[in-house]
Scaffold this motif. Structure first.
Motif, PDB file in Angstrom:
ATOM      1  N   ILE A 130       0.839  -1.199   0.000  1.00 31.70           N
ATOM      2  CA  ILE A 130       0.000   0.000   0.000  1.00 31.70           C
ATOM      3  C   ILE A 130       0.877   1.254   0.000  1.00 31.70           C
ATOM      4  CG2 ILE A 130      -1.392   1.397   1.602  1.00 31.70           C
ATOM      5  CD1 ILE A 130      -3.289  -0.798   1.904  1.00 31.70           C
ATOM      6  N   GLY A 131       2.071   1.127   0.570  1.00 31.39           N
ATOM      7  CA  GLY A 131       2.990   2.255   0.594  1.00 31.39           C
ATOM      8  C   GLY A 131       3.478   2.677  -0.778  1.00 31.39           C
ATOM      9  N   ASP A 132       3.215   1.855  -1.806  1.00 26.51           N
ATOM     10  CA  ASP A 132       3.620   2.206  -3.170  1.00 26.51           C
ATOM     11  C   ASP A 132       2.609   3.120  -3.862  1.00 26.51           C
ATOM     12  OD1 ASP A 132       5.828   0.570  -2.806  1.00 26.51           O
ATOM     13  OD2 ASP A 132       4.841  -1.194  -3.661  1.00 26.51           O
ATOM     14  N   LEU A 133       1.484   3.376  -3.210  1.00 24.03           N
ATOM     15  CA  LEU A 133       0.427   4.199  -3.822  1.00 24.03           C
ATOM     16  C   LEU A 133       0.705   5.672  -3.533  1.00 24.03           C
ATOM     17  CD1 LEU A 133      -2.641   1.987  -2.787  1.00 24.03           C
ATOM     18  CD2 LEU A 133      -1.357   1.939  -4.938  1.00 24.03           C
ATOM     19  N   GLN A 134       1.599   6.252  -4.282  1.00 29.39           N
ATOM     20  CA  GLN A 134       2.066   7.600  -3.975  1.00 29.39           C
ATOM     21  C   GLN A 134       1.072   8.686  -4.362  1.00 29.39           C
ATOM     22  OE1 GLN A 134       6.082   8.482  -4.935  1.00 29.39           O
ATOM     23  NE2 GLN A 134       6.870   6.629  -3.998  1.00 29.39           N
ATOM     24  N   ASP A 135       0.036   8.349  -5.130  1.00 29.55           N
ATOM     25  CA  ASP A 135      -1.004   9.331  -5.461  1.00 29.55           C
ATOM     26  C   ASP A 135      -2.227   9.199  -4.560  1.00 29.55           C
ATOM     27  OD1 ASP A 135       0.464  10.484  -7.478  1.00 29.55           O
ATOM     28  OD2 ASP A 135      -0.395   9.261  -9.071  1.00 29.55           O
ATOM     29  N   LEU A 136      -2.193   8.245  -3.613  1.00 24.95           N
ATOM     30  CA  LEU A 136      -3.346   7.991  -2.759  1.00 24.95           C
ATOM     31  C   LEU A 136      -3.646   9.193  -1.863  1.00 24.95           C
ATOM     32  CD1 LEU A 136      -5.307   5.607  -2.198  1.00 24.95           C
ATOM     33  CD2 LEU A 136      -3.889   5.059  -0.217  1.00 24.95           C
ATOM     34  N   GLU A 137      -4.906   9.651  -1.892  1.00 24.10           N
ATOM     35  CA  GLU A 137      -5.329  10.797  -1.090  1.00 24.10           C
ATOM     36  C   GLU A 137      -6.247  10.385   0.060  1.00 24.10           C
ATOM     37  OE1 GLU A 137      -7.168  13.565  -3.733  1.00 24.10           O
ATOM     38  OE2 GLU A 137      -5.386  13.778  -5.005  1.00 24.10           O
ATOM     39  N   THR A 138      -7.047   9.340  -0.141  1.00 23.15           N
ATOM     40  CA  THR A 138      -8.004   8.895   0.874  1.00 23.15           C
ATOM     41  C   THR A 138      -7.824   7.407   1.128  1.00 23.15           C
ATOM     42  OG1 THR A 138      -9.647  10.515   0.132  1.00 23.15           O
ATOM     43  CG2 THR A 138     -10.440   8.690   1.476  1.00 23.15           C
ATOM     44  N   LEU A 139      -7.660   7.044   2.402  1.00 20.28           N
ATOM     45  CA  LEU A 139      -7.604   5.636   2.794  1.00 20.28           C
ATOM     46  C   LEU A 139      -8.521   5.447   3.985  1.00 20.28           C
ATOM     47  CD1 LEU A 139      -6.473   2.781   2.633  1.00 20.28           C
ATOM     48  CD2 LEU A 139      -4.552   3.515   4.066  1.00 20.28           C
ATOM     49  N   ASP A 140      -9.536   4.603   3.812  1.00 24.80           N
ATOM     50  CA  ASP A 140     -10.501   4.328   4.879  1.00 24.80           C
ATOM     51  C   ASP A 140     -10.462   2.838   5.193  1.00 24.80           C
ATOM     52  OD1 ASP A 140     -12.610   4.064   6.604  1.00 24.80           O
ATOM     53  OD2 ASP A 140     -14.104   5.002   5.304  1.00 24.80           O
ATOM     54  N   LEU A 157       2.752   9.804   0.106  1.00 23.71           N
ATOM     55  CA  LEU A 157       3.004  11.211   0.394  1.00 23.71           C
ATOM     56  C   LEU A 157       1.859  12.133   0.009  1.00 23.71           C
ATOM     57  CD1 LEU A 157       6.770  11.418  -0.625  1.00 23.71           C
ATOM     58  CD2 LEU A 157       5.778  11.161   1.651  1.00 23.71           C
ATOM     59  N   SER A 158       0.898  11.643  -0.779  1.00 23.42           N
ATOM     60  CA  SER A 158      -0.246  12.469  -1.168  1.00 23.42           C
ATOM     61  C   SER A 158      -1.437  12.298  -0.232  1.00 23.42           C
ATOM     62  CB  SER A 158      -0.680  12.129  -2.609  1.00 23.42           C
ATOM     63  OG  SER A 158       0.360  12.368  -3.523  1.00 23.42           O
ATOM     64  N   LEU A 159      -1.304  11.426   0.779  1.00 25.09           N
ATOM     65  CA  LEU A 159      -2.427  11.093   1.651  1.00 25.09           C
ATOM     66  C   LEU A 159      -2.936  12.317   2.402  1.00 25.09           C
ATOM     67  CD1 LEU A 159      -3.963   8.482   2.248  1.00 25.09           C
ATOM     68  CD2 LEU A 159      -2.557   8.186   4.282  1.00 25.09           C
ATOM     69  N   GLN A 160      -4.252  12.564   2.305  1.00 19.55           N
ATOM     70  CA  GLN A 160      -4.886  13.708   2.955  1.00 19.55           C
ATOM     71  C   GLN A 160      -5.868  13.294   4.035  1.00 19.55           C
ATOM     72  OE1 GLN A 160      -6.622  16.323  -0.023  1.00 19.55           O
ATOM     73  NE2 GLN A 160      -4.875  16.062  -1.390  1.00 19.55           N
ATOM     74  N   ASN A 161      -6.510  12.144   3.857  1.00 17.66           N
ATOM     75  CA  ASN A 161      -7.545  11.711   4.790  1.00 17.66           C
ATOM     76  C   ASN A 161      -7.321  10.241   5.130  1.00 17.66           C
ATOM     77  OD1 ASN A 161      -9.962  10.922   6.052  1.00 17.66           O
ATOM     78  ND2 ASN A 161     -11.121  12.473   4.967  1.00 17.66           N
ATOM     79  N   LEU A 162      -6.992   9.963   6.392  1.00 19.15           N
ATOM     80  CA  LEU A 162      -6.748   8.593   6.848  1.00 19.15           C
ATOM     81  C   LEU A 162      -7.724   8.266   7.969  1.00 19.15           C
ATOM     82  CD1 LEU A 162      -5.162   5.960   6.975  1.00 19.15           C
ATOM     83  CD2 LEU A 162      -3.425   7.126   8.348  1.00 19.15           C
ATOM     84  N   HIS A 180       3.044  15.064   5.140  1.00 19.38           N
ATOM     85  CA  HIS A 180       2.875  16.509   5.282  1.00 19.38           C
ATOM     86  C   HIS A 180       1.626  17.055   4.584  1.00 19.38           C
ATOM     87  CE1 HIS A 180       6.592  16.808   7.403  1.00 19.38           C
ATOM     88  NE2 HIS A 180       7.281  16.294   6.406  1.00 19.38           N
ATOM     89  N   ARG A 181       0.918  16.209   3.832  1.00 21.60           N
ATOM     90  CA  ARG A 181      -0.339  16.651   3.217  1.00 21.60           C
ATOM     91  C   ARG A 181      -1.556  16.159   3.993  1.00 21.60           C
ATOM     92  NH1 ARG A 181       0.520  16.020  -3.367  1.00 21.60           N
ATOM     93  NH2 ARG A 181       2.458  17.225  -3.498  1.00 21.60           N
ATOM     94  N   LEU A 182      -1.325  15.357   5.026  1.00 21.63           N
ATOM     95  CA  LEU A 182      -2.432  14.789   5.796  1.00 21.63           C
ATOM     96  C   LEU A 182      -3.217  15.894   6.484  1.00 21.63           C
ATOM     97  CD1 LEU A 182      -3.572  11.974   6.491  1.00 21.63           C
ATOM     98  CD2 LEU A 182      -2.256  12.066   8.610  1.00 21.63           C
ATOM     99  N   SER A 202       2.943  19.069  11.395  1.00 22.59           N
ATOM    100  CA  SER A 202       2.579  19.591  10.084  1.00 22.59           C
ATOM    101  C   SER A 202       1.393  20.540  10.192  1.00 22.59           C
ATOM    102  CB  SER A 202       2.217  18.435   9.136  1.00 22.59           C
ATOM    103  OG  SER A 202       1.613  18.921   7.957  1.00 22.59           O
ATOM    104  N   ARG A 203       1.477  21.676   9.527  1.00 25.07           N
ATOM    105  CA  ARG A 203       0.385  22.644   9.553  1.00 25.07           C
ATOM    106  C   ARG A 203      -0.844  22.137   8.819  1.00 25.07           C
ATOM    107  NH1 ARG A 203       3.305  28.550   8.512  1.00 25.07           N
ATOM    108  NH2 ARG A 203       4.618  28.542  10.391  1.00 25.07           N
ATOM    109  N   GLU A 204      -0.642  21.209   7.882  1.00 20.09           N
ATOM    110  CA  GLU A 204      -1.778  20.700   7.107  1.00 20.09           C
ATOM    111  C   GLU A 204      -2.731  19.881   7.966  1.00 20.09           C
ATOM    112  OE1 GLU A 204      -2.738  21.252   3.936  1.00 20.09           O
ATOM    113  OE2 GLU A 204      -1.178  22.776   3.930  1.00 20.09           O
ATOM    114  N   LEU A 205      -2.213  19.181   8.974  1.00 22.55           N
ATOM    115  CA  LEU A 205      -3.067  18.340   9.822  1.00 22.55           C
ATOM    116  C   LEU A 205      -3.907  19.231  10.730  1.00 22.55           C
ATOM    117  CD1 LEU A 205      -3.891  15.494  10.621  1.00 22.55           C
ATOM    118  CD2 LEU A 205      -2.090  15.527  12.349  1.00 22.55           C
ATOM    119  N   GLN A 206      -5.217  19.275  10.474  1.00 29.47           N
ATOM    120  CA  GLN A 206      -6.114  20.156  11.213  1.00 29.47           C
ATOM    121  C   GLN A 206      -7.172  19.413  12.011  1.00 29.47           C
ATOM    122  OE1 GLN A 206      -5.961  23.541  11.596  1.00 29.47           O
ATOM    123  NE2 GLN A 206      -3.979  23.352  10.580  1.00 29.47           N
ATOM    124  N   PHE A 207      -7.506  18.183  11.632  1.00 35.41           N
ATOM    125  CA  PHE A 207      -8.592  17.442  12.266  1.00 35.41           C
ATOM    126  C   PHE A 207      -8.048  16.101  12.776  1.00 35.41           C
ATOM    127  CE2 PHE A 207     -10.288  20.141   8.966  1.00 35.41           C
ATOM    128  CZ  PHE A 207     -11.356  20.773   9.571  1.00 35.41           C
TER     129      PHE A 207
END
Length: 365
Positions: A130-140, A157-162, A180-182, A202-207
């Motif tokens: 799963i770590g090879d999915l460098q464009d992954l933004e959402t993982l639930d 590195l593109s993960l925004q929502n985990l 840093h995009r989470l 990271s400043r991106e992590l807000q929630f």
């Protein structure tokens, strides 16, 4: 139903549809009409939720090579074939609400994948690939049986929502702090006892949502002033009552896991870094005016900067905080913050430097 299904697929082939909706069709097997001849080379989105599929065909990618989105929510899938990795253009894959026990390593070949939903399955682990999915933004991966996360997850590195609510996690890898995009991290209803102290740097992590982790008492100070959900964490104030002196109390709150063998339920132990920084801060900022003190130039720059600019201050006693905070929830009147997230049931979160301040903090007092 069979005739209607046949006509729907026939029409899609004739008119070269890009979207095909086969939801609620009582399908037990994957429709062979989709795989005949050249298949549907032009199809980009296939919706097959709320059926009874138990497996997928091995030639799915060969017959539907241009799929961008595949929705298989609420079926009876137990296994996903290795050939799933051949869907080179796939960007969104929804396998939620199935009976998956394993996820094949070939999932890591979906290099275009941006959204992967695996909630409410029977997964006990995730493949390192799963770590090879460098464009992954959402993982639930909520509502599974995960006891740990893959070490290579931080490569997404593109993960925004985990989202990993309702699992069996006792810790999360410190490497997640490197994402840093989470923006949103949800870990409610697990078995967490502590969090990495630099989580939230990271400043991106807000929630951040850690509700219902009963053994989690403190949060990293970097989460100060972020939007957090932490109801149902820690233990009641009655359990923490005791007559220890102030020095002993400060030296004994939230014992780190590495040295927990010397602690008990009522111990209050903060990390060594926090204790050291508190002492230095008190000495450096409250020394007598006539006392000559050289600047602590032997400290690493990161700690020296932290000494001058703490991560937060206790809402109860105003003491500077450096690594760990204790959140206290107050059910006040509604504010704009209260509606930010549906799991945030409180309208004000106070941060304290110790369990002592946590117990004695009263907004009315």
């Amino acid at each position: 139903m069979a005739t209607e299904l046949h006509e729907t697929i026939f029409m899609a082939k004739q008119e070269r549809h890009k979207n095909l909706f086969l939801n609620y069709k009582n399908l037990n097997i994957f429709p062979v009409e989709l795989l005949k001849d050249e298949g549907l080379q032009f199809l980009e989105r296939l919706y097959m939720k709320r059926n009874s599929l138990t497996t997928l065909p091995d030639n799915l990618a060969q017959k539907l090579p241009n799929l961008i989105e595949l929705y298989l929510h609420s079926n009876n899938l137990v296994l996903i074939p290795e050939a799933i990795g051949n869907l080179a253009r796939l960007q969104s894959l929804d396998l939620s609400n199935n009976t998956l026990q394993l996820l094949c390593p070939e999932i890591g070949r979906l290099r275009s994948l941006r959204h992967l939903r695996l909630s409410n399955n029977h997964l006990k682990s995730l493949p390192p690939e799963i770590g090879d999915l460098q464009d992954l933004e959402t993982l639930d991966v909520a509502m599974n049986q995960l006891m740990s996360l893959p070490d290579r997850l931080h490569r997404c590195l593109s993960l925004q929502n985990l989202t990993m609510d309702h699992n069996l996690l006792s810790h999360i890898p410190r490497q997640l702090c490197w994402l840093h995009r989470l923006n949103q991290l949800s870990m409610a209803a697990n078995r967490l006892t502590f969090l990495p102290l630099d989580l939230g740097r990271s400043r991106e992590l807000q929630f951040v949502f850690v509700d219902n982790n009963v053994d989690l008492r403190g949060l990293p100070s970097y989460l100060y002033n972020k939007v957090i959900g932490c109801s149902g964490c820690g233990v009641s104030s009655q359990v923490l009552e005791g007559d220890m002196g102030e020095v002993l109390s400060e030296a004994l709150v939230g014992l780190p896991a590495e040295v927990k063998v010397i602690g008990s339920e009522t111990d209050n132990v903060v990390p060594l870094e926090e204790l050291a920084m508190r002492t230095l801060h008190r000495f450096y900022h409250h020394r007598p005016a006539d006392l000559s003190l050289l600047p602590p130039i032997t400290l690493p720059k990161s700690l020296l900067d932290l000494l001058h600019f703490p991560l937060g201050h206790c809402h109860r006693c105003s003491q500077a905080m450096f690594t760990i905070i204790y959140p206290k929830l107050f059910p006040l009147r509604d504010t704009a913050l209260a509606g930010v997230h549906r799991r945030t049931a409180v309208s004000f979160v106070a941060y304290c430097c110790s369990s002592r301040c946590l117990r004695t903090f009263d907004l009315q007092g």
